[in-house]
Motif scaffolding. Structure first.
Motif, PDB file in Angstrom:
ATOM      1  N   GLN A   1      37.032  12.514 -27.763  1.00 38.45           N
ATOM      2  CA  GLN A   1      35.805  13.199 -27.371  1.00 38.45           C
ATOM      3  C   GLN A   1      36.051  14.115 -26.170  1.00 38.45           C
ATOM      4  OE1 GLN A   1      32.533  10.596 -26.414  1.00 38.45           O
ATOM      5  NE2 GLN A   1      31.185  12.292 -25.775  1.00 38.45           N
ATOM      6  N   GLU A   2      36.823  13.632 -25.221  1.00 34.66           N
ATOM      7  CA  GLU A   2      37.119  14.446 -24.043  1.00 34.66           C
ATOM      8  C   GLU A   2      37.918  15.688 -24.441  1.00 34.66           C
ATOM      9  OE1 GLU A   2      39.367  14.022 -19.704  1.00 34.66           O
ATOM     10  OE2 GLU A   2      38.930  12.225 -20.897  1.00 34.66           O
ATOM     11  N   ALA A   3      38.849  15.541 -25.396  1.00 31.34           N
ATOM     12  CA  ALA A   3      39.629  16.684 -25.864  1.00 31.34           C
ATOM     13  C   ALA A   3      38.726  17.718 -26.526  1.00 31.34           C
ATOM     14  CB  ALA A   3      40.711  16.213 -26.833  1.00 31.34           C
ATOM     15  N   GLU A   4      37.751  17.251 -27.286  1.00 27.37           N
ATOM     16  CA  GLU A   4      36.826  18.152 -27.962  1.00 27.37           C
ATOM     17  C   GLU A   4      35.931  18.874 -26.954  1.00 27.37           C
ATOM     18  OE1 GLU A   4      35.007  20.323 -30.823  1.00 27.37           O
ATOM     19  OE2 GLU A   4      36.782  19.055 -31.027  1.00 27.37           O
ATOM     20  N   GLU A   5      35.428  18.149 -25.976  1.00 26.29           N
ATOM     21  CA  GLU A   5      34.567  18.741 -24.949  1.00 26.29           C
ATOM     22  C   GLU A   5      35.337  19.794 -24.147  1.00 26.29           C
ATOM     23  OE1 GLU A   5      33.330  15.375 -22.733  1.00 26.29           O
ATOM     24  OE2 GLU A   5      31.727  14.803 -24.138  1.00 26.29           O
ATOM     25  N   ARG A   6      36.601  19.518 -23.906  1.00 27.50           N
ATOM     26  CA  ARG A   6      37.415  20.439 -23.125  1.00 27.50           C
ATOM     27  C   ARG A   6      37.598  21.764 -23.854  1.00 27.50           C
ATOM     28  NH1 ARG A   6      42.536  18.061 -20.188  1.00 27.50           N
ATOM     29  NH2 ARG A   6      40.778  16.994 -19.262  1.00 27.50           N
ATOM     30  N   SER A   7      37.745  21.713 -25.180  1.00 23.70           N
ATOM     31  CA  SER A   7      37.957  22.936 -25.953  1.00 23.70           C
ATOM     32  C   SER A   7      36.737  23.844 -25.933  1.00 23.70           C
ATOM     33  CB  SER A   7      38.323  22.583 -27.400  1.00 23.70           C
ATOM     34  OG  SER A   7      37.218  21.961 -28.053  1.00 23.70           O
ATOM     35  N   GLN A   8      35.590  23.297 -25.553  1.00 28.37           N
ATOM     36  CA  GLN A   8      34.349  24.083 -25.514  1.00 28.37           C
ATOM     37  C   GLN A   8      33.924  24.430 -24.081  1.00 28.37           C
ATOM     38  OE1 GLN A   8      31.394  21.915 -27.748  1.00 28.37           O
ATOM     39  NE2 GLN A   8      32.793  21.506 -29.448  1.00 28.37           N
ATOM     40  N   ASP A   9      34.754  24.097 -23.118  1.00 28.03           N
ATOM     41  CA  ASP A   9      34.428  24.348 -21.710  1.00 28.03           C
ATOM     42  C   ASP A   9      34.929  25.732 -21.313  1.00 28.03           C
ATOM     43  OD1 ASP A   9      34.094  24.388 -18.968  1.00 28.03           O
ATOM     44  OD2 ASP A   9      34.812  22.338 -18.660  1.00 28.03           O
ATOM     45  N   ASP A  10      34.012  26.667 -21.121  1.00 26.09           N
ATOM     46  CA  ASP A  10      34.378  28.044 -20.811  1.00 26.09           C
ATOM     47  C   ASP A  10      34.957  28.211 -19.407  1.00 26.09           C
ATOM     48  OD1 ASP A  10      33.504  28.842 -23.289  1.00 26.09           O
ATOM     49  OD2 ASP A  10      31.472  29.341 -22.596  1.00 26.09           O
ATOM     50  N   SER A  11      34.800  27.209 -18.563  1.00 29.78           N
ATOM     51  CA  SER A  11      35.330  27.317 -17.202  1.00 29.78           C
ATOM     52  C   SER A  11      36.834  27.038 -17.161  1.00 29.78           C
ATOM     53  CB  SER A  11      34.604  26.339 -16.271  1.00 29.78           C
ATOM     54  OG  SER A  11      34.935  24.988 -16.596  1.00 29.78           O
ATOM     55  N   LEU A  12      37.385  26.565 -18.263  1.00 27.23           N
ATOM     56  CA  LEU A  12      38.803  26.239 -18.334  1.00 27.23           C
ATOM     57  C   LEU A  12      39.587  27.308 -19.090  1.00 27.23           C
ATOM     58  CD1 LEU A  12      38.638  22.420 -19.203  1.00 27.23           C
ATOM     59  CD2 LEU A  12      38.785  23.478 -16.935  1.00 27.23           C
ATOM     60  N   GLU A  13      40.822  27.482 -18.710  1.00 27.22           N
ATOM     61  CA  GLU A  13      41.757  28.357 -19.416  1.00 27.22           C
ATOM     62  C   GLU A  13      42.700  27.452 -20.208  1.00 27.22           C
ATOM     63  OE1 GLU A  13      45.698  30.953 -18.337  1.00 27.22           O
ATOM     64  OE2 GLU A  13      44.098  30.858 -16.840  1.00 27.22           O
TER      65      GLU A  13
END
Length: 220
Positions: free
Chosen positions: A196-208
């Motif tokens: 779930q954390e991996a999925e949420e991270r892929s949708q976080d626009d603040s991350l590169e």
């Protein structure tokens, strides 16, 4: 006839994450204890011998980063198995030849107490000289980094500075830093621990994100 067995003292050497061994030592600035530096970062380095070419260039270079280390709440301590008299004569020689005053203390480890505790002598390379070791110790007196260089190779001071800055950034923000990281650049995000954390991270626009396991973010 039963032979006499030679007993070799086993010394537990410090490792990254272990508590730095405390010591009391005589230096060019009087007696010091490592525990006196609690609350500060420490870069402690050993050199093979006074009045030698590589070591002389290193001392001038260490002095060049001394004030910047101070600005980073970091104390610099040198060490070799030479005497106080030798250290003082060499420091005066450096001041004369390079117009450089050495402001950090230099331990005279004649009994090898400190160098033995820290594994600074490599018998296979030299049984009489300390190698070029660098220990970075945090304010809680935990060993954060250990670097060894051979007798023939002078150290890169900018890399030591970069290392201290990277370690401090990790301590402040609990984040790792990428290869060649410099202050002001993006830091890494620790890898996700759940799907779930991996999925949420892929949708976080603040991350590169390069991929689900490799993401960067702006340093705070």
């Amino acid at each position: 006839m039963e032979g006499v067995k030679e007993e070799v003292e086993q010394v537990s050497l410090p490792r990254i994450g272990s508590t730095a061994p405390d010591f009391s030592a005589n230096t060019t600035q009087g007696e010091i204890r490592l525990s006196d530096y609690k609350g500060k970062w420490v870069v402690m380095f050993s050199h093979p011998a006074d009045f030698t070419p590589v070591c002389t260039t290193e001392f001038v270079a260490f002095q060049e980063i001394f004030s910047e280390l101070e600005d980073l709440n970091t104390e610099l301590i040198g060490l070799s198995v030479d005497s106080i008299s030798s250290h003082l004569a060499w420091i005066r020689n450096i001041e004369k030849n390079f117009n450089t005053s050495i402001e950090f203390p230099v331990i005279a480890d004649l009994d090898r107490n400190v160098s033995t505790k820290y594994g600074m002598i490599m018998p296979e390379e030299s049984s009489t000289e300390t190698t070029r070791a660098v220990f970075v110790i945090d304010p809680e007196q935990t060993v954060k980094s250990i670097i060894y260089y051979p007798l023939t190779t002078g150290r890169n001071m900018q890399e030591i500075l970069r290392l201290v800055k990277a370690l401090q950034k990790t301590e402040e923000e609990k984040v790792p830093t990428p290869a060649n990281w410099q202050p002001g650049e993006n830091v890494l995000v620790p890898p996700p621990k759940t799907q779930q954390e991996a999925e949420e991270r892929s949708q976080d626009d603040s991350l590169e994100c390069i991929d689900w396991y490799l993401c960067k973010k702006k340093a705070e």
